[in-house]
Write a protein that holds these residues in place. Structure first.
Motif, short mmCIF file in Angstrom:
data_model
loop_
_atom_site.label_atom_id
_atom_site.label_comp_id
_atom_site.label_asym_id
_atom_site.label_seq_id
_atom_site.Cartn_x
_atom_site.Cartn_y
_atom_site.Cartn_z
N ARG A 195 -5.34 0.15 1.93
CA ARG A 195 -4.29 0.31 0.92
C ARG A 195 -4.08 1.78 0.56
N THR A 196 -5.14 2.54 0.50
CA THR A 196 -5.01 3.96 0.19
C THR A 196 -4.13 4.65 1.23
N ARG A 197 -4.37 4.34 2.49
CA ARG A 197 -3.59 4.95 3.58
C ARG A 197 -2.14 4.45 3.55
N ALA A 198 -1.96 3.15 3.40
CA ALA A 198 -0.61 2.57 3.48
C ALA A 198 0.27 3.01 2.31
N LEU A 199 -0.32 3.19 1.14
CA LEU A 199 0.45 3.52 -0.05
C LEU A 199 0.52 5.02 -0.30
N GLY A 200 -0.09 5.80 0.56
CA GLY A 200 -0.07 7.25 0.37
C GLY A 200 -0.79 7.69 -0.89
N MET A 201 -1.91 7.03 -1.20
CA MET A 201 -2.65 7.34 -2.43
C MET A 201 -3.86 8.23 -2.16
#
Length: 403
Positions: A226-232
């Motif tokens: 999720r961190t990678r996919a959401l640019g977080m």
């Protein structure tokens, strides 16, 4: 202001000049000099950056209250229910004990705090508001970030999400999650809510992970995804994560590399056991890592005393550090390591030999403490301490003792 006759990170005796909230100059100590203006007498004490506690539950504290026997049962849910059964009947109102605990932390050298604030259908926003009140009361003496935290899970009790969102509307700066598999038993939905609320309110994420072995790695991989996919990148912290180093060397190396790539931070409370990721490997990879005291003599455990120097000793001890450079690295993690999680204006540690925070231009959040060397300070944990926040003296233990 001049801090006179101190030894930055155990180096040579120096006089340190402050201008406002910053270090303006460092020069060899001149015993014959008669400085003008405000002077803090170092008396040959060590000068260190002040501590950063990036994992503390101010909302559950019993610091300053009579000691009571531990009544909790094993497991996160059972311990949560034990807290729920007891927190309202404490001898001192919640707002007072939260503020009193923060005050003690500052007096012992902590000027940066990331605190959990439990939000659920039982306490609603009461614990959150108590932490907010303490933050506001000590705004000139410490930086406090508040994490809205679903200690009882997000999905187990109807209405929890509404209270979490209300706390974010009220100013919570970090969105918390906890054990997506073992507590809520629906990791996808749990993390969708956590990251969805974080995106909606533009706050960071901190995942409180107790899950063991392969299960902990599975939940961590979902967080990484999720961190990678959401640019977080740079906006996610994994807290506890006791057993991410227990599955195998290749898995540990992959996790550390992905944490470094995505700037996912780690907050440790110096747990016992040998399953955690290597502190040395994390620091050398450039992962932001900080230290915290967790609960403070609360309904979860009798441990915690508001002293991060004591917890730094524990961090070195559980990692079996004996060399001075590694014990000093533990101090770097406990001070500027945690600060780099709370603010990306503070650079992450660059290696085990990094001793940051005491250069010209650095923020004057400082601790003067007695000790022959930084390692001896960790071993002896002296009480002769003077604490500065933004260039202002906010606590002096010797003066408090004399009073």
């Amino acid at each position: 202001m001049l801090i006179r006759n101190v030894r930055p990170w155990g180096g040579d005796p120096s006089d340190v000049e402050l201008s406002g909230s910053r270090i303006a100059g460092i020069r060899p100590h001149d015993p014959a000099a008669r400085p003008e203006g405000e002077v803090v007498e170092g008396r040959d004490r060590l000068l260190l950056p002040s501590f950063s506690d990036v994992h503390v539950h101010l909302d559950s504290t019993r610091i300053g209250l009579p000691f009571r026997p531990h009544t909790g049962a094993p497991g996160v849910w059972a311990m949560t229910m034990n807290d729920r059964d007891n927190w309202r009947s404490a001898e001192v109102p919640l707002v007072e004990r939260v503020a009193g605990t923060l005050e003690r932390m500052i007096a012992r050298g902590t000027t940066r705090v990331r605190s959990y604030a439990q939000v659920d259908v039982d306490c609603k926003l009461e614990k959150f508001e108590a932490v907010v009140a303490a933050k506001e009361r000590f705004a000139g003496r410490a930086d406090v970030q508040i994490m809205t935290f679903p200690q009882a899970g997000i999905l187990r009790e109807e209405g929890t999400v509404d209270y979490l969102e209300a706390s974010l509307k009220a100013g919570a700066e970090v969105m918390g999650g906890i054990d997506p598999c073992t507590l809520d038993r629906d990791p996808k939905r749990h993390l969708d809510i956590v990251f969805g609320l974080a995106e909606k309110y533009q706050v960071e994420v901190d995942i409180h992970l107790h899950e063991p072995g392969h299960l902990g790695v599975f939940s961590t991989d979902l967080v990484i995804e999720r961190t990678r996919a959401l640019g977080m990148q740079g906006k996610v912290t994994m807290s506890h994560a006791y057993e991410l180093g227990s599955v195998g060397e290749s898995v540990s190396r992959r996790i550390i590399d992905e944490f470094a790539e995505l700037d996912i931070a780690m907050a440790t409370v110096a747990p016992s056991g040998r399953g955690h990721l290597s502190l040395v490997d994390l620091v050398e990879a450039g992962v932001r890592i900080g230290l915290g005291e967790d609960g403070q003599r609360d309904y979860w455990s009798p441990y915690g005393n508001c002293d991060m120097l004591d917890r730094t000793w524990q961090l070195a001890f559980v990692n079996n550090f004996r060399r001075d450079d590694l014990i000093e690295m533990s101090l770097a993690v406990a001070t500027l390591g945690g600060a780099s999680i709370m603010s990306h204006e503070v650079p992450r540690l660059t290696g085990t030999g990094d001793r940051p925070g005491l250069a010209v231009g650095d923020r004057a959040d400082l601790l003067l403490v007695d000790g022959e060397t930084p390692t001896s300070a960790v071993m002896d944990r002296g009480t002769d301490r003077t604490v500065l926040h933004d260039g202002v003296v906010v606590a002096d233990q010797l003066a408090l003792t004399r009073a």
